[in-house]
Scaffold this motif. Structure first.
Motif, PDB file in Angstrom:
ATOM      1  N   ALA A 112       0.837  -1.203   0.000  1.00 33.26           N
ATOM      2  CA  ALA A 112       0.000   0.000   0.000  1.00 33.26           C
ATOM      3  C   ALA A 112       0.873   1.254   0.000  1.00 33.26           C
ATOM      4  O   ALA A 112       1.872   1.338   0.707  1.00 33.26           O
ATOM      5  N   VAL A 113       0.463   2.228  -0.802  1.00 35.80           N
ATOM      6  CA  VAL A 113       1.190   3.490  -0.929  1.00 35.80           C
ATOM      7  C   VAL A 113       0.467   4.573  -0.137  1.00 35.80           C
ATOM      8  O   VAL A 113      -0.753   4.744  -0.266  1.00 35.80           O
ATOM      9  N   ILE A 114       1.214   5.318   0.678  1.00 33.75           N
ATOM     10  CA  ILE A 114       0.655   6.413   1.472  1.00 33.75           C
ATOM     11  C   ILE A 114       1.171   7.726   0.882  1.00 33.75           C
ATOM     12  O   ILE A 114       2.361   8.030   0.983  1.00 33.75           O
ATOM     13  N   PRO A 115       0.301   8.522   0.240  1.00 36.65           N
ATOM     14  CA  PRO A 115       0.738   9.793  -0.347  1.00 36.65           C
ATOM     15  C   PRO A 115       0.669  10.928   0.676  1.00 36.65           C
ATOM     16  O   PRO A 115      -0.279  11.021   1.463  1.00 36.65           O
ATOM     17  N   PHE A 116       1.660  11.786   0.659  1.00 33.51           N
ATOM     18  CA  PHE A 116       1.697  12.953   1.537  1.00 33.51           C
ATOM     19  C   PHE A 116       1.422  14.219   0.744  1.00 33.51           C
ATOM     20  O   PHE A 116       1.560  14.259  -0.480  1.00 33.51           O
ATOM     21  N   ALA A 117       1.032  15.259   1.466  1.00 30.81           N
ATOM     22  CA  ALA A 117       0.567  16.491   0.818  1.00 30.81           C
ATOM     23  C   ALA A 117       1.635  17.149  -0.041  1.00 30.81           C
ATOM     24  O   ALA A 117       1.311  17.835  -1.018  1.00 30.81           O
ATOM     25  N   ASP A 118       2.914  16.962   0.301  1.00 27.33           N
ATOM     26  CA  ASP A 118       3.979  17.607  -0.470  1.00 27.33           C
ATOM     27  C   ASP A 118       4.385  16.801  -1.702  1.00 27.33           C
ATOM     28  O   ASP A 118       5.296  17.188  -2.432  1.00 27.33           O
ATOM     29  N   GLY A 119       3.733  15.653  -1.928  1.00 29.96           N
ATOM     30  CA  GLY A 119       4.004  14.850  -3.108  1.00 29.96           C
ATOM     31  C   GLY A 119       4.841  13.618  -2.863  1.00 29.96           C
ATOM     32  O   GLY A 119       4.884  12.726  -3.716  1.00 29.96           O
ATOM     33  N   HIS A 120       5.524  13.511  -1.715  1.00 25.95           N
ATOM     34  CA  HIS A 120       6.310  12.305  -1.462  1.00 25.95           C
ATOM     35  C   HIS A 120       5.399  11.199  -0.939  1.00 25.95           C
ATOM     36  O   HIS A 120       4.263  11.443  -0.492  1.00 25.95           O
ATOM     37  N   THR A 121       5.860   9.972  -1.023  1.00 29.92           N
ATOM     38  CA  THR A 121       5.064   8.826  -0.603  1.00 29.92           C
ATOM     39  C   THR A 121       5.887   7.906   0.296  1.00 29.92           C
ATOM     40  O   THR A 121       7.114   7.950   0.299  1.00 29.92           O
ATOM     41  N   ARG A 122       5.195   7.093   1.039  1.00 31.95           N
ATOM     42  CA  ARG A 122       5.781   5.969   1.759  1.00 31.95           C
ATOM     43  C   ARG A 122       5.036   4.711   1.306  1.00 31.95           C
ATOM     44  O   ARG A 122       3.807   4.729   1.163  1.00 31.95           O
ATOM     45  N   THR A 123       5.773   3.642   1.082  1.00 31.00           N
ATOM     46  CA  THR A 123       5.174   2.402   0.610  1.00 31.00           C
ATOM     47  C   THR A 123       5.355   1.303   1.650  1.00 31.00           C
ATOM     48  O   THR A 123       6.480   1.031   2.081  1.00 31.00           O
ATOM     49  N   LEU A 124       4.246   0.694   2.049  1.00 33.04           N
ATOM     50  CA  LEU A 124       4.304  -0.422   2.973  1.00 33.04           C
ATOM     51  C   LEU A 124       4.702  -1.694   2.229  1.00 33.04           C
ATOM     52  O   LEU A 124       4.420  -1.829   1.027  1.00 33.04           O
ATOM     53  N   PRO A 125       5.320  -2.634   2.898  1.00 33.74           N
ATOM     54  CA  PRO A 125       5.599  -3.915   2.244  1.00 33.74           C
ATOM     55  C   PRO A 125       4.317  -4.720   2.078  1.00 33.74           C
ATOM     56  O   PRO A 125       3.293  -4.447   2.705  1.00 33.74           O
ATOM     57  N   ARG A 126       4.382  -5.730   1.227  1.00 37.84           N
ATOM     58  CA  ARG A 126       3.255  -6.624   0.967  1.00 37.84           C
ATOM     59  C   ARG A 126       3.640  -8.031   1.405  1.00 37.84           C
ATOM     60  O   ARG A 126       4.684  -8.550   1.012  1.00 37.84           O
ATOM     61  N   LEU A 127       2.788  -8.619   2.237  1.00 31.52           N
ATOM     62  CA  LEU A 127       3.029  -9.985   2.686  1.00 31.52           C
ATOM     63  C   LEU A 127       2.813 -10.942   1.521  1.00 31.52           C
ATOM     64  O   LEU A 127       1.804 -10.865   0.817  1.00 31.52           O
ATOM     65  N   THR A 128       3.755 -11.852   1.312  1.00 33.00           N
ATOM     66  CA  THR A 128       3.646 -12.792   0.179  1.00 33.00           C
ATOM     67  C   THR A 128       3.400 -14.227   0.623  1.00 33.00           C
ATOM     68  O   THR A 128       3.031 -15.067  -0.203  1.00 33.00           O
ATOM     69  N   ALA A 129       3.609 -14.529   1.884  1.00 35.62           N
ATOM     70  CA  ALA A 129       3.379 -15.883   2.389  1.00 35.62           C
ATOM     71  C   ALA A 129       3.177 -15.827   3.892  1.00 35.62           C
ATOM     72  O   ALA A 129       3.689 -14.933   4.569  1.00 35.62           O
ATOM     73  N   GLY A 130       2.403 -16.790   4.408  1.00 32.26           N
ATOM     74  CA  GLY A 130       2.186 -16.878   5.842  1.00 32.26           C
ATOM     75  C   GLY A 130       3.086 -17.915   6.465  1.00 32.26           C
ATOM     76  O   GLY A 130       3.857 -18.579   5.764  1.00 32.26           O
ATOM     77  N   PRO A 131       3.012 -18.070   7.764  1.00 31.33           N
ATOM     78  CA  PRO A 131       2.155 -17.305   8.659  1.00 31.33           C
ATOM     79  C   PRO A 131       2.780 -15.969   9.066  1.00 31.33           C
ATOM     80  O   PRO A 131       3.995 -15.786   8.952  1.00 31.33           O
ATOM     81  N   PHE A 132       1.939 -15.064   9.546  1.00 30.93           N
ATOM     82  CA  PHE A 132       2.421 -13.790  10.070  1.00 30.93           C
ATOM     83  C   PHE A 132       2.863 -13.973  11.510  1.00 30.93           C
ATOM     84  O   PHE A 132       2.134 -14.516  12.337  1.00 30.93           O
ATOM     85  N   ARG A 133       4.063 -13.531  11.809  1.00 30.57           N
ATOM     86  CA  ARG A 133       4.586 -13.536  13.172  1.00 30.57           C
ATOM     87  C   ARG A 133       5.384 -12.251  13.401  1.00 30.57           C
ATOM     88  O   ARG A 133       6.051 -11.779  12.477  1.00 30.57           O
ATOM     89  N   TYR A 134       5.328 -11.717  14.610  1.00 33.98           N
ATOM     90  CA  TYR A 134       6.151 -10.557  14.947  1.00 33.98           C
ATOM     91  C   TYR A 134       7.618 -10.967  14.957  1.00 33.98           C
ATOM     92  O   TYR A 134       8.014 -11.891  15.662  1.00 33.98           O
ATOM     93  N   GLY A 135       8.427 -10.263  14.170  1.00 34.61           N
ATOM     94  CA  GLY A 135       9.855 -10.552  14.138  1.00 34.61           C
ATOM     95  C   GLY A 135      10.631  -9.818  15.187  1.00 34.61           C
ATOM     96  O   GLY A 135      11.786 -10.158  15.496  1.00 34.61           O
ATOM     97  N   ALA A 136      10.043  -8.771  15.762  1.00 32.17           N
ATOM     98  CA  ALA A 136      10.655  -8.018  16.863  1.00 32.17           C
ATOM     99  C   ALA A 136       9.540  -7.545  17.764  1.00 32.17           C
ATOM    100  O   ALA A 136       8.417  -7.293  17.310  1.00 32.17           O
ATOM    101  N   ASN A 137       9.828  -7.439  19.021  1.00 36.09           N
ATOM    102  CA  ASN A 137       8.824  -7.072  20.013  1.00 36.09           C
ATOM    103  C   ASN A 137       9.209  -5.762  20.681  1.00 36.09           C
ATOM    104  O   ASN A 137      10.379  -5.533  20.987  1.00 36.09           O
TER     105      ASN A 137
END
Length: 361
Positions: free
Chosen positions: A90-115
């Motif tokens: 998912a892409v998060i657009p900011f008002a000044d035109g820059h963006t941040r992009t989240l990663p996409r999960l490609t396989a499970g299971p989901f686990r926290y890698g750091a706490n």
């Protein structure tokens, strides 16, 4: 205890989380990524930065501190180590035109890698005052699951694993001695931009309540939710969304504390009126009195006046103050200097104490 000390403590004031990382930390991260600095070398540099951050927060008079998120790559991505991910989420657009992009999960299971409790333990070694711990809300992490699904790993399975991980992240921080745990929920206001119907926001609230409902009422008094319109590289992603549309559903979250961006609002009294209408008597409201995006350092008198305005809408026993958001939620954001961040913290602390004195608290 002197009377000024009592006044200062009568309205609690807390940082949100991130403080800009010093250049040597950013250099060390780059060297570690390039393979020219080992794990131990990176850990030493970061520990020194955590110690300095806490020392400066305490010197500014902060009665509660954080580690400044010096070791986190960002406020959202710390749990994602070791997962199977693609960079095109998912892409998060900011008002000044820059963006941040989240990663996409490609396989499970989901686990926290750091706490988050790991960061908490490192911070408590250096602190002589209570330490709060920021964690990412489950709703933000839910965005890494692709809309097309994952073969053999349903969204329902993913959400079950996510809720388990989010609960453990919060519980281990509470058990580890955190004064409070703050869920970062910046995607709340953004969701109304993505889906003006409010359906996505409903989904986010319900998911976060699945996590919060696993805690007792007493535990939830130490669990808070932070919301803002984003704050990255001196820009925002959803300040154009009407805050009043968010607040009724925000206060459906079963948390005991709410940290609300307010200093950067053009009509704070309209927002405060909605807070008064929709928040519950068992919810403490920390109002933002410092705008991290504004390069100017607020005066204590400005902070005092913002608190006095809020006190007309929120009972004193439920009122606290905070910064609108973190000063550097992403590690590479150097738009604000450490010196300015600490000066703003000091102004918040002094201004809150002035307001408490004026209110006869």
């Amino acid at each position: 205890m002197t009377q000024p000390e009592r006044n200062q403590l009568s309205i609690p004031t807390e940082p949100i989380g991130s403080i800009p990382r010093p250049k040597n930390v950013l250099d060390a991260i780059a060297e570690h990524t390039a393979g020219t600095l080992d794990d131990a070398g990176l850990a030493t540099v970061i520990d020194d930065a955590v110690a300095d951050t806490i020392q400066q927060l305490q010197a500014a008079g902060s009665p509660v501190v954080t580690d400044g998120e010096q070791a986190k790559p960002s406020f959202v991505s710390y749990p994602l180590q070791g997962l199977s991910l693609a960079p095109d989420g998912a892409v998060i657009p900011f008002a000044d035109g820059h963006t941040r992009t989240l990663p996409r999960l490609t396989a499970g299971p989901f686990r926290y890698g750091a706490n988050a409790a790991t960061y908490l333990a490192a911070a408590r070694k250096h602190a002589s005052v209570p330490v709060k711990q920021a964690v990412i809300a489950a709703s933000a992490l839910s965005l890494i699951y692709p809309s097309a699904g994952i073969d053999g790993y349903s969204q329902s399975q993913f959400l079950d694993d996510l809720v388990d991980g989010a609960e453990a992240d919060i519980r281990s921080s509470l058990d580890g001695g955190a004064d409070s745990v703050q869920l970062d929920f910046t995607e709340g206001r953004l969701s109304l931009k993505l889906d003006p119907s409010g359906g996505l926001l409903d989904t986010f609230v319900d998911l976060n309540n699945r996590v919060l409902d696993r805690f007792t009422a007493e535990e939830r008094t130490r669990i808070g939710v932070h919301t803002c319109p984003g704050g990255d590289q001196d820009s925002v992603h959803s300040l154009d969304v009407d805050y009043v549309d968010l607040l009724p559903k925000l206060f459906r979250l079963n948390a005991g504390r709410f940290y609300l961006q307010l200093a950067s609002e053009t009509d704070p009294e309209r927002v405060l009126s909605a807070v008064s209408e929709h928040s519950r008597a068992d919810q403490r409201i920390f109002v933002g009195v410092i705008d991290p995006i504004d390069p100017r350092v607020e005066t204590p008198e400005e902070v005092r006046d913002r608190v006095l305005t809020a006190a007309r809408y929120i009972p004193l026993e439920r009122l606290g103050t905070c910064d609108d958001c973190g000063f550097s939620p992403f590690a590479d954001d150097v738009s604000t200097s450490r010196e300015v961040a600490f000066a703003k913290v000091a102004a918040r602390v002094r201004g809150t104490a002035l307001a408490a004195s004026a209110l006869g608290a």
